[in-house]
Design a protein around this motif. Structure first.
Motif, mmCIF file in Angstrom:
data_model
loop_
_atom_site.group_PDB
_atom_site.id
_atom_site.type_symbol
_atom_site.label_atom_id
_atom_site.label_comp_id
_atom_site.label_asym_id
_atom_site.label_seq_id
_atom_site.Cartn_x
_atom_site.Cartn_y
_atom_site.Cartn_z
ATOM 1 N N LEU A 63 0.787 -1.316 0.004
ATOM 2 C CA LEU A 63 0.083 0.084 -0.011
ATOM 3 C C LEU A 63 0.909 1.148 -0.107
ATOM 4 C CD1 LEU A 63 -2.870 1.484 0.419
ATOM 5 C CD2 LEU A 63 -2.467 1.033 2.822
ATOM 6 N N THR A 64 0.436 2.239 -0.761
ATOM 7 C CA THR A 64 1.198 3.520 -0.992
ATOM 8 C C THR A 64 0.480 4.690 -1.052
ATOM 9 O OG1 THR A 64 1.383 3.698 -3.279
ATOM 10 C CG2 THR A 64 3.218 2.366 -2.048
ATOM 11 N N ILE A 65 0.760 5.786 -0.746
ATOM 12 C CA ILE A 65 -0.065 7.167 -1.057
ATOM 13 C C ILE A 65 -0.581 7.070 -2.297
ATOM 14 C CG2 ILE A 65 1.858 8.593 -1.094
ATOM 15 C CD1 ILE A 65 0.199 10.522 0.458
ATOM 16 N N GLU A 66 0.263 6.640 -3.277
ATOM 17 C CA GLU A 66 -0.086 7.086 -4.864
ATOM 18 C C GLU A 66 -1.169 6.216 -5.373
ATOM 19 O OE1 GLU A 66 4.321 8.135 -4.443
ATOM 20 O OE2 GLU A 66 3.129 6.600 -3.552
ATOM 21 N N GLN A 67 -1.567 5.123 -4.308
ATOM 22 C CA GLN A 67 -2.806 4.259 -4.681
ATOM 23 C C GLN A 67 -4.116 4.706 -4.231
ATOM 24 O OE1 GLN A 67 -1.474 0.777 -3.068
ATOM 25 N NE2 GLN A 67 -0.637 0.117 -4.759
ATOM 26 N N VAL A 68 -4.180 5.883 -3.369
ATOM 27 C CA VAL A 68 -5.315 6.476 -2.704
ATOM 28 C C VAL A 68 -6.275 7.173 -3.917
ATOM 29 C CG1 VAL A 68 -6.249 8.250 -1.420
ATOM 30 C CG2 VAL A 68 -4.157 6.700 -0.384
ATOM 31 N N ARG A 69 -7.548 6.656 -3.866
ATOM 32 C CA ARG A 69 -8.106 7.205 -4.963
ATOM 33 C C ARG A 69 -9.086 8.356 -4.293
ATOM 34 N NH1 ARG A 69 -10.016 1.486 -6.904
ATOM 35 N NH2 ARG A 69 -11.776 2.175 -6.002
ATOM 36 N N ARG A 70 -9.594 8.492 -2.849
ATOM 37 C CA ARG A 70 -10.326 9.384 -2.332
ATOM 38 C C ARG A 70 -9.729 9.419 -0.894
ATOM 39 N NH1 ARG A 70 -16.823 8.615 -1.626
ATOM 40 N NH2 ARG A 70 -17.086 10.016 0.253
ATOM 41 N N ILE A 71 -9.991 10.762 -0.650
ATOM 42 C CA ILE A 71 -9.585 11.119 1.085
ATOM 43 C C ILE A 71 -10.776 11.853 1.461
ATOM 44 C CG2 ILE A 71 -8.292 13.062 0.319
ATOM 45 C CD1 ILE A 71 -6.716 12.239 3.045
ATOM 46 N N LYS A 110 3.078 2.079 8.072
ATOM 47 C CA LYS A 110 3.120 1.268 9.257
ATOM 48 C C LYS A 110 2.769 -0.323 8.964
ATOM 49 C CE LYS A 110 1.778 5.058 12.564
ATOM 50 N NZ LYS A 110 0.858 5.506 13.482
ATOM 51 N N ASP A 111 3.626 -1.110 9.519
ATOM 52 C CA ASP A 111 3.214 -2.608 9.494
ATOM 53 C C ASP A 111 1.829 -3.011 9.747
ATOM 54 O OD1 ASP A 111 5.869 -2.670 8.882
ATOM 55 O OD2 ASP A 111 6.606 -3.364 10.981
ATOM 56 N N GLU A 112 1.210 -2.253 10.668
ATOM 57 C CA GLU A 112 -0.287 -2.699 11.054
ATOM 58 C C GLU A 112 -1.070 -2.519 9.773
ATOM 59 O OE1 GLU A 112 -3.683 -1.760 14.205
ATOM 60 O OE2 GLU A 112 -2.038 -0.464 14.195
ATOM 61 N N VAL A 113 -0.978 -1.278 9.270
ATOM 62 C CA VAL A 113 -1.802 -0.823 8.218
ATOM 63 C C VAL A 113 -1.346 -1.744 6.882
ATOM 64 C CG1 VAL A 113 -2.280 0.948 6.491
ATOM 65 C CG2 VAL A 113 -1.975 1.568 9.079
ATOM 66 N N GLN A 114 -0.243 -2.173 6.639
ATOM 67 C CA GLN A 114 0.126 -2.714 5.557
ATOM 68 C C GLN A 114 -0.445 -4.206 5.566
ATOM 69 O OE1 GLN A 114 1.690 -2.048 2.626
ATOM 70 N NE2 GLN A 114 2.080 -0.059 3.288
ATOM 71 N N SER A 115 -0.596 -4.533 6.749
ATOM 72 C CA SER A 115 -1.067 -6.023 7.299
ATOM 73 C C SER A 115 -2.504 -6.161 6.829
ATOM 74 C CB SER A 115 -0.727 -6.653 8.530
ATOM 75 O OG SER A 115 -1.171 -7.446 9.027
ATOM 76 N N ILE A 116 -3.143 -4.989 7.535
ATOM 77 C CA ILE A 116 -4.743 -5.011 7.452
ATOM 78 C C ILE A 116 -5.058 -4.797 5.876
ATOM 79 C CG2 ILE A 116 -6.774 -3.801 7.893
ATOM 80 C CD1 ILE A 116 -5.380 -3.269 10.703
ATOM 81 N N HIS A 117 -4.458 -3.960 5.457
ATOM 82 C CA HIS A 117 -4.621 -3.745 3.937
ATOM 83 C C HIS A 117 -4.415 -4.991 3.026
ATOM 84 C CE1 HIS A 117 -4.457 -2.229 -0.195
ATOM 85 N NE2 HIS A 117 -3.070 -2.503 -0.272
ATOM 86 N N ASN A 118 -3.569 -5.977 3.375
ATOM 87 C CA ASN A 118 -3.469 -7.135 2.490
ATOM 88 C C ASN A 118 -4.271 -8.030 2.840
ATOM 89 O OD1 ASN A 118 -1.072 -6.169 1.103
ATOM 90 N ND2 ASN A 118 0.364 -6.821 2.970
ATOM 91 N N GLU A 119 -4.743 -8.221 4.263
ATOM 92 C CA GLU A 119 -5.796 -9.051 4.553
ATOM 93 C C GLU A 119 -7.346 -8.744 3.790
ATOM 94 O OE1 GLU A 119 -6.292 -9.020 8.832
ATOM 95 O OE2 GLU A 119 -4.534 -10.178 9.025
#
Length: 406
Positions: A178-186, A379-388
């Motif tokens: 997950l990277t900030i470049e992938q964000v489509r809406r905030i 953050k590792d936590e965010v990356q992990s939840i994103h992948n799940e």
């Protein structure tokens, strides 16, 4: 005679010296006073940002009553506090007084436009909003209709297909980082205030004990960060709040379009304050899409007659109930979800939460008052939840009870 002349000149010089000393002292006094006024104005703005409206008013009254009764900046800030307290009539009177002194004052003109756009109704006028005395819920038909203008029908499906295409590329790719470049809406929840909160007793806004306003500095800082990657996704200014009652909205829209000119400003509103004039102002400010949830037939019929060149949709809606989201039995659906990409949610406290449903802030991953979007996403936590969630594994308390696919 000569002696008398010298004495007269000497006296004049002495008087001149006194005048010069007084002038210097007066200038020093004025410099100190102006510096103090500037500091107090900044302090009032800080207090407004943290929703200490009464304290801000006390500071501003001190300026206007004691230090500088002609301070236009202080008067403008005081008018903002009147708007935030809902006293639009007093705010309008004060803004007109400012414009009598400085008819081209941008701040006063913008705030006066904002008040006019609200079309505030007096207490003795009949309200279109019908509320049930027993349930305090707005009465509407369950099966709702929708209205979409031609540009919405033409462009939104194209926009949606492109987003799905990008999502499929992500799902099929071997690198799911997950990277900030992938964000489509905030989405920024710029406050926790809503003008339908009293009618919608089951809305999370009604659980708030005090009004909170997301700091303008946090919004600016985050948009500045997005500008570094030439962000071209959507930016919105709502979660549970009604964005059109926040006097800072037009400033945020213009700031976003200035820093991220390719971004798409999306406004979701309950339409209570929406008028043809206000829609034209939103269009001029650079809004890309306006979606309105109408809670009465009168509102639906009124709103669908608004004309605009931006994407515009009105749908008849019912007041849903999200208070018990945390308490229902787990559904444990194997359905993928991309909340960090589809809609990055920043609540009024500055927390980056899992999604808009998390009104209790149970799943917060960082705070933008002292962190950045890119830093939180790494953050590792965010990356992990994103992948799940990317592959349909829902482990968070709220996600296990949710059937949405964001």
């Amino acid at each position: 005679m000569f002696g008398i002349g010298v004495e007269l000149v000497s006296k004049k010089i002495s008087i001149l010296i006194i005048i010069v000393k007084f002038s210097i002292e007066f200038q020093v006094y004025m410099d100190v006073k102006n510096s103090l006024v500037d500091e107090l104005i900044k302090e009032s703005e800080r207090l407004i940002e943290v929703n200490k409206i009464d304290e801000a008013r006390a500071v501003l009254l001190n300026i206007l009553n004691e230090l500088d009764p002609e301070s236009i900046d202080a008067a403008n800030n005081y008018a903002v506090t009147e708007i935030l307290k809902g006293d639009f009539e007093s705010a309008e009177d004060l803004l007109r007084q400012i414009l009598d002194k400085d008819k081209f004052n941008i701040t006063a003109n913008e705030n006066l436009k904002y008040i006019k756009s609200l079309s505030v109704k007096s207490n003795n006028e009949s309200k279109e909003l019908k509320v049930s005395e027993k349930t305090t819920e707005i009465i509407v038909e369950e099966n709702s209709n929708e209205y979409e203008n031609e540009i919405y029908k033409e462009q939104f499906p194209i926009y949606s297909r492109e987003l799905v295409r990008k999502e499929n590329v992500l799902l099929e790719g071997s690198n799911s980082k997950l990277t900030i470049e992938q964000v489509r809406r905030i989405s920024f929840e710029i406050s926790n205030t809503c003008n339908l909160a009293s009618a919608h007793k089951l809305c999370p806004v009604n659980q708030c004990k005090e009004k909170i306003y997301l700091s303008s500095k946090v919004v600016e800082k985050t948009i500045d960060e997005l500008s570094q990657i030439k962000y071209n996704g959507a930016i919105s200014f709502h979660i549970y709040n009604e964005p059109l009652i926040d006097p800072r909205l037009f400033y945020f829209i213009r700031y976003a379009k200035d820093k991220c000119p390719d971004s798409k400003i999306y406004i979701l509103s309950n339409g209570q304050n929406l008028s043809q004039y206000l829609v034209e102002e939103l269009e001029y400010a650079g809004v890309w899409m306006l979606v309105v949830s109408a809670y009465s037939m009168n509102d639906f019929n009124r709103l669908k007659n608004i004309k605009t060149k931006i994407l515009f949709k009105v749908f008849k809606s019912v007041l849903d109930e999200r208070l018990n989201m945390y308490d229902i039995e787990p559904l444990n659906l194997a359905k993928n979800c991309l909340p960090f990409i589809r809609d990055l949610s920043v609540n009024c406290y500055g927390d980056l939460i899992i999604c808009c449903l998390d009104w209790k802030r149970k799943h917060s991953f960082g705070n933008l008052y002292n962190e950045t979007i890119s830093g939180i996403l790494k953050k590792d936590e965010v990356q992990s939840i994103h992948n799940e969630l990317l592959y349909g594994k829902r482990t968070l308390h709220l996600c296990r009870r949710c059937d949405w696919k964001r």
